[in-house]
Design a protein around this motif. Structure first.
Motif, PDB file in Angstrom:
ATOM      1  N   ARG A   2      13.924  -1.564  -1.439  1.00 49.22           N
ATOM      2  CA  ARG A   2      13.493  -0.170  -1.567  1.00 49.22           C
ATOM      3  C   ARG A   2      12.230   0.080  -0.734  1.00 49.22           C
ATOM      4  NH1 ARG A   2      14.962   3.527  -5.351  1.00 49.22           N
ATOM      5  NH2 ARG A   2      15.909   1.941  -6.639  1.00 49.22           N
ATOM      6  N   ARG A   4       8.838   2.110   0.152  1.00 46.16           N
ATOM      7  CA  ARG A   4       7.826   2.809  -0.634  1.00 46.16           C
ATOM      8  C   ARG A   4       7.808   4.296  -0.263  1.00 46.16           C
ATOM      9  NH1 ARG A   4       4.272  -0.083   2.016  1.00 46.16           N
ATOM     10  NH2 ARG A   4       2.788   1.631   1.979  1.00 46.16           N
ATOM     11  N   TRP A   5       7.475   5.111  -1.271  1.00 45.63           N
ATOM     12  CA  TRP A   5       7.412   6.566  -1.103  1.00 45.63           C
ATOM     13  C   TRP A   5       6.549   6.957   0.090  1.00 45.63           C
ATOM     14  CZ3 TRP A   5       9.384  11.106  -2.697  1.00 45.63           C
ATOM     15  CH2 TRP A   5       8.645  12.253  -2.454  1.00 45.63           C
ATOM     16  N   ASP A   6       5.324   6.457   0.117  1.00 44.90           N
ATOM     17  CA  ASP A   6       4.391   6.883   1.164  1.00 44.90           C
ATOM     18  C   ASP A   6       4.877   6.471   2.550  1.00 44.90           C
ATOM     19  OD1 ASP A   6       3.860   4.231   0.383  1.00 44.90           O
ATOM     20  OD2 ASP A   6       1.737   4.366   0.858  1.00 44.90           O
ATOM     21  N   PRO A  52      12.998   5.620  -1.869  1.00 52.73           N
ATOM     22  CA  PRO A  52      12.026   5.723  -2.963  1.00 52.73           C
ATOM     23  C   PRO A  52      12.741   6.271  -4.209  1.00 52.73           C
ATOM     24  CG  PRO A  52      11.116   6.646  -0.955  1.00 52.73           C
ATOM     25  CD  PRO A  52      12.568   6.367  -0.688  1.00 52.73           C
TER      26      PRO A  52
END
Length: 131
Positions: A2, A4-6, A52
C-alpha cells in the motif's frame, strides 16, 4: 504494498500540476469512484490494496456501472462529477490520477486491469498498448 496517502497525493499533485494537495485529492476521489464502478473481483481488490486506505474504500464502493463506459464517456462522466470541469480539464484529471495508479499497480496488475476495461483505457493510464 500500500502506498502512503501523502506520497500518492503528492504524485498526483506533481503529475497534474495542481497548485494544492486538495485539488489532487478531489480529482483522485472522482476518478477512483468511476474506475471502481468498472472493475470487479480480484483485480479490483488487488488495486484497492495498493491505494491509500481512504481511496481504496472509494474504489471498492458498491457503485457499479450498468455498462462499460468508453474512454470518451469516462472523461465526460468525470467532467460531470467535478464542478466547473470541462472535458479538457477532466482529461487532465483522469490522466494525472490514472497514470499514478498505473505506477502503483505495476505491469501485471495493470495488464489485468486493462483487460476488464473497454479498448482505449491504456491511453488514459499512460500505458499505450501495441495493437
Amino acid at each position: 504494498m500500500r502506498i502512503r496517502w501523502d506520497a500518492f497525493i503528492a504524485a498526483i499533485q506533481e503529475r497534474g500540476e495542481y497548485p494544492t494537495p486538495q485539488e489532487a485529492e478531489r480529482a483522485s476521489r472522482v476518478v477512483l469512484a468511476l474506475l471502481g464502478a468498472h472493475l470487479v473481483g480480484e483485480v479490483r481488490a488487488e488495486l484497492a490494496d495498493r491505494l491509500p486506505e481512504s481511496l481504496a474504500l472509494i474504489l471498492l464502493s458498491p457503485l457499479q456501472a450498468h455498462e462499460p463506459l468508453s474512454p470518451e464517456r469516462f472523461i465526460r462522466a468525470t467532467a460531470a462529477w467535478i464542478e466547473g470541469a470541462t472535458e479538457k480539464t477532466a482529461t487532465w484529471d483522469v490522466s494525472a490520477v490514472l497514470s499514478v495508479v498505473a505506477d502503483v499497480a505495476g505491469d501485471d496488475l495493470m495488464n489485468r486491469t486493462l483487460f476488464q476495461l473497454p479498448p482505449g483505457y491504456d491511453l488514459l493510464f499512460g500505458r499505450p498498448q501495441s495493437s
